[in-house]
Enzyme design. Structure first.
Site, PDB file in Angstrom:
ATOM      1  N   GLY A 143       0.808  -1.227   0.000  1.00  0.00           N
ATOM      2  CA  GLY A 143       0.000   0.000   0.000  1.00  0.00           C
ATOM      3  C   GLY A 143       0.833   1.264   0.000  1.00  0.00           C
ATOM      4  CG  ASP A 190      -0.892   5.464  -5.979  1.00  0.00           C
ATOM      5  OD1 ASP A 190      -1.441   6.140  -5.086  1.00  0.00           O
ATOM      6  OD2 ASP A 190      -1.165   4.277  -6.194  1.00  0.00           O
TER       7      ASP A 190
HETATM    8  C1  GLA Z   1      -4.276   2.593  -5.038  1.00  0.00           C
HETATM    9  C2  GLA Z   1      -4.541   3.342  -6.344  1.00  0.00           C
HETATM   10  C3  GLA Z   1      -4.851   4.802  -6.080  1.00  0.00           C
HETATM   11  C4  GLA Z   1      -5.949   4.950  -5.026  1.00  0.00           C
HETATM   12  C5  GLA Z   1      -5.655   4.077  -3.793  1.00  0.00           C
HETATM   13  C6  GLA Z   1      -6.786   4.073  -2.800  1.00  0.00           C
HETATM   14  O1  GLA Z   1      -3.114   3.069  -4.465  1.00  0.00           O
HETATM   15  O2  GLA Z   1      -3.426   3.253  -7.203  1.00  0.00           O
HETATM   16  O3  GLA Z   1      -5.195   5.442  -7.280  1.00  0.00           O
HETATM   17  O4  GLA Z   1      -7.198   4.659  -5.559  1.00  0.00           O
HETATM   18  O5  GLA Z   1      -5.370   2.745  -4.148  1.00  0.00           O
HETATM   19  O6  GLA Z   1      -6.970   5.332  -2.267  1.00  0.00           O
END
Ligand code: GLA
Length: 458
Positions: A143, A190
């Site tokens: 994450g 991200d």
């Molecule tokens: C992943 C995705 C992001 C976002 C997050 C949840 O990291 O790449 O675009 O949606 O999950 O917030």
């Protein structure tokens, strides 16, 4: 005005031990020297989970951990990829014939996403070949956006190898789009923070148009990342895309119920914009229009005046074709309330009232509850870890990133930090069913880091 492109730094490798080490491995691997290096950071999202793909602003910061690539353009159209981590096997392919395997999201496919993004954008007839050696310090499937950092770093390397330039904002948008070649319908958080981050500050990232605004975090607190050690690769399961689809379907039902063109509506934010309502008012619309019982595809079809077959063919992604139950009420409620929490978080950071830390912590805790109960993107280990963090002094703790595993981010008063780390180590990593080997990179305090950049050997 000069376009705001990723910075290039000329460095003495003797003063940059990491680059020097990478160069040595590169030389022994490829028997030639890298021409440049690129780095792209991971990120931690402080608040605003699963709302970027609904059109709403999020509030992440870059972390120190990153992807670093040593690269050498080649005159032959081949890409040779190697990784300093022996778990990630070497890969070679023809640069004119890129194939991204969605069924098997292996590490090199993320590189190829970034490569293909640049290739498509510039319509490169014969893209430059490359030797690339990749080193990553972001724990994978945790994450913290290791995959997007790899996509962004690969995009940057490909850009340079082909003698092109692009502003950071365009690079971020392009990499967000090209990561979807892997099959996940991610938002742009991200990739945006990866390029737009600045050392010492978190950022409010807004979309359409993409922009990043400085957010001053309160003094006297540390942000601590704790890895639940439950791995979650969002491209390998359909959890993530199922949520994207649920939000998409919810936006269509809400639009239809208010006489807005539902076919042209793709995001929950589109509905709010069309109705010109506040987020609070949107929550009332959700209460009025949607029901808490899960929807079947037949019911959704009926409400929209279309067939389930059309919905599967036109709206649902490839890996959500077998989903039969959609919790539209819960997902929409999470999104509109989380979007409001992000704005509130930013406001408190700006106004800095005396009780700012308590208020921000409260929002982080609410965000976790909403992710857990309404969005159902948590898991027992993440919930346990968030509880442990709060028990040992975190003012706020929440899952960060896609969820279903990965990390918790906690806001901890600086004077409690040392005890907090020791206690969490003891309570989560040394006991219980996990019996996890505590490596340093599973529990650490982090500061807002800088964005993607390029290094040249001086
Ligand atoms: C992943 C995705 C992001 C976002 C997050 C949840 O990291 O790449 O675009 O949606 O999950 O917030």
């Amino acid at each position: 005005m000069a376009a705001d492109v990723p910075p290039t730094l000329s460095v003495q490798l003797l003063e940059e031990p990491r680059l020097l080490k990478l160069k040595k491995v590169f030389v022994s691997k490829f028997h030639s020297t890298p021409k440049f290096y690129a780095r792209a950071p991971g990120r931690v999202n402080l608040i605003g989970e699963h709302i970027d793909y609904c059109g709403y602003a999020v509030l992440p910061m870059a972390i120190q951990q990153d992807i670093l690539i040593a690269a050498e353009p080649l005159s032959t159209p081949v890409i040779h990829l190697a990784n300093t981590n022996p778990l990630y096997l070497d890969f070679s392919t023809n640069a004119n014939n890129i194939e991204i395997n969605q069924a098997k999201p292996l590490w090199h496919n993320y590189f190829l996403c970034g490569f293909k993004g640049i290739e498509d954008h510039f319509d490169l007839g014969s893209p430059s070949g490359m030797n690339c050696l990749v080193e990553g310090t972001i724990p994978a499937s945790s994450g913290l956006s290791s995959s997007s950092a790899l996509v962004c770093c690969a995009g940057l390397v490909t850009l340079l190898a082909n003698g092109k330039t692009l502003p950071k904002v365009e690079l971020a948008e392009l990499c967000a789009k090209s990561e979807r070649y892997i099959g996940t319908e991610g938002g742009g958080m991200d990739q945006s923070i990866c390029f737009l981050a600045e050392e010492g500050t978190a950022k409010l990232i807004e979309f359409s148009p993409l922009r990043a605004t400085y957010v001053r975090l309160p003094r006297g607190v540390a942000f601590v990342i704790a890895n639940s050690c439950v791995e979650m690769n969002k491209a390998a399961t359909s959890h993530y895309n199922t949520r994207v689809m649920e939000c998409r379907l919810a936006s269509k039902l809400l639009a239809k119920s208010r006489g807005v063109d539902w076919k042209a509506t793709a995001k929950l934010q589109d509905v709010q914009a069309a109705l010109k309502l506040s987020l609070e008012e949107m929550l009332a619309v959700v209460e009025e229009v949607l029901h808490p019982e899960p929807y079947s595809i037949e019911e959704i079809g009926e409400r929209l005046g279309t067939s389930p077959r059309e919905l599967y063919a036109q709206i649902l992604s490839q890996n959500t074709q077998d989903v039969t139950i959609f919790k539209l009420y819960q997902r929409a409620k999470h999104v509109y309330s989380e979007a409001a929490r992000v704005l509130e978080f930013k406001k408190i950071c700006t106004e800095a009232p005396a009780d700012a830390i308590q208020l921000l912590g409260g929002l982080m805790n609410q965000s976790h509850v909403s992710c857990r109960d309404l969005y159902e993107c948590s898991c027992p280990e993440l919930n346990q870890l968030a509880d442990i963090c709060r028990q040992f002094g975190a003012v706020g703790s929440r899952l960060t990133g896609a969820g279903w595993g990965g990390c918790i981010v906690s806001m901890v008063p600086a004077d409690k930090l040392e005890r907090f780390l020791a206690n969490v180590k003891e309570a989560y990593y040394k006991h219980g069913d996990q019996r996890l080997a505590l490596e340093e990179n599973n529990l650490f305090a982090t500061n807002p880091g800088g964005g993607a950049m390029v290094f040249l050997e001086a």
